[in-house]
Design an enzyme around this catalytic site. Structure first.
Site, short mmCIF file in Angstrom:
data_model
loop_
_atom_site.label_atom_id
_atom_site.label_comp_id
_atom_site.label_asym_id
_atom_site.label_seq_id
_atom_site.Cartn_x
_atom_site.Cartn_y
_atom_site.Cartn_z
N ASP A 39 0.87 -1.17 0.00
CA ASP A 39 0.00 0.00 0.00
C ASP A 39 0.91 1.22 0.00
O ASP A 39 2.03 1.17 0.52
CB ASP A 39 -0.89 -0.01 1.25
N ASP A 238 -1.18 -0.76 6.33
CA ASP A 238 -1.28 -0.25 7.70
C ASP A 238 -2.67 0.23 8.08
O ASP A 238 -2.94 0.48 9.25
CB ASP A 238 -0.31 0.92 7.90
N ASP A 242 -7.00 -1.68 4.40
CA ASP A 242 -6.07 -2.70 3.88
C ASP A 242 -6.40 -4.09 4.43
O ASP A 242 -5.87 -5.08 3.92
CB ASP A 242 -4.63 -2.35 4.26
#
Length: 344
Positions: A39, A238, A242
């Site tokens: 990400d 994080d 996600d």
């Protein structure tokens, strides 16, 4: 004991390095990874973007546009919202009260400020509201080419401003990407940013593949598509959004400073929030699997030689018992050597 001894030492070695691994199965899978998906915001970048540009248009001047944007973003938890609020505070602009606030996932926010209907978000949000954005196309392209995230502000159905923010890359991210590529692992960046902004970050980090314009709900779908292509995938993230992707991936790797949901979902937690530990985890996994294979090899060789000798009566039972204990001891000692493995 050849396998569990090595796995136990490997998991303990990971904990010493600030990598919490939820069991031996995760450690075994990490050795077979072919692709690591990161990400962007908060993982490869600091997640603390700063307001860099504001170009007003329509009937709004600079301060009015910033006040409207800050008012809406006061009710948002997105990292980009914090950048707008910090920018307004530094300018001495205080947010106003908002009625009917609504967050549109993957698009932006909307609400009423000072009796005016205000939208603040990306191009998709404006197009869905029927607002023409062609006039600001060149400005958006320029900002995006510089790796900035360009957002649009509309007031009462009319485009009011283009606002750009930039997120800085974590200094350790470049080293992590280079090390992963050196290990033969494909690196993919997944982000909701537009393609040009994402490409600028990807070029700076020398990432193999960049997947942009991905809605939070679509991250898990992208992971499945990679898996269907025969890849063994780790997802590093994080945030709360996600979590589905972390759960879908073969291995979910959560950043220690991230949300509790992400950490609960991840099979590996990077306590130090250093993405270089992704590489350390893969190296640890490979070292552990090599140790297991050595343990099993010598165990089979030992039995292949010792059993026929004992079967024909050429081996004293007392010596055989001592040799068996020595064999087990050698496996434990070989596993313990993992503590000295070089992972950096």
């Amino acid at each position: 004991i050849a396998t569990p001894a090595a796995l136990m030492v490997g998991v303990g070695r990971g904990a010493q390095a600030g990598i919490l691994i939820r069991g031996g199965e995760i450690l075994e899978k990490a050795e077979r990874l072919t692709t690591v998906v990161f990400d962007k915001t908060g993982t490869l970048t600091r997640g603390e973007p700063a307001l860099t540009d504001l170009k007003p248009g329509g009937h709004c001047d600079h301060d009015q546009a910033l006040r409207l944007a800050a008012s809406l973003e006061a009710g948002s938890e997105h990292p980009l919202a914090e950048a707008i609020l910090r920018g307004a505070k530094e300018t001495g602009i205080a947010p106003c009260a908002v009625q009917g606030f609504e967050a549109v996932p993957g698009h932006g926010v909307r609400g009423q400020v000072e009796g005016r209907k205000v939208l603040f978000g990306n191009r998709r949000l404006m197009e869905a509201a029927g607002i023409d954005v062609t006039s600001v196309g060149p400005d958006m392209e320029r900002f995006q080419a510089d790796g900035k995230t360009a957002m649009l502000l509309a007031c009462d159905g009319e485009l009011a401003a283009v606002i750009a923010v930039a997120d800085t890359i974590k200094p350790e991210a470049r080293e992590a990407v280079r090390s992963l590529r050196a290990e033969g692992v494909e690196v993919v960046m997944l982000t909701g940013d537009n393609a040009r902004t994402a490409a600028a970050i990807g070029r700076a980090l020398e990432i193999d593949r960049v997947i942009a314009d991905v809605l939070p709900s679509d991250k898990a779908r992208v992971i499945k598509e990679l898996q269907q292509g025969g890849k063994v995938v780790a997802m590093v993230g994080d945030g709360v959004n996600d979590a589905p992707a972390l759960a879908t991936a073969d291995i979910g790797i959560a950043i220690g400073s991230g949300s509790d949901v992400a950490k609960e979902t991840g099979g590996i937690i990077l306590v130090r929030s250093d993405v270089r530990d992704v590489v350390t985890g893969i190296r640890l996994s490979r070292a552990t699997m090599r140790t297991i294979k050595r343990n099993l090899f010598w165990a089979f060789i030992y039995n292949a030689v010792g059993v026929p000798i004992a079967a024909f009566g050429f081996l004293n039972p007392i010596i055989a018992a001592a040799a068996m204990a020595l064999s087990s001891l050698s496996v434990i000692v070989n596993s313990a050597l993992l503590k000295r493995a070089r992972l950096q």
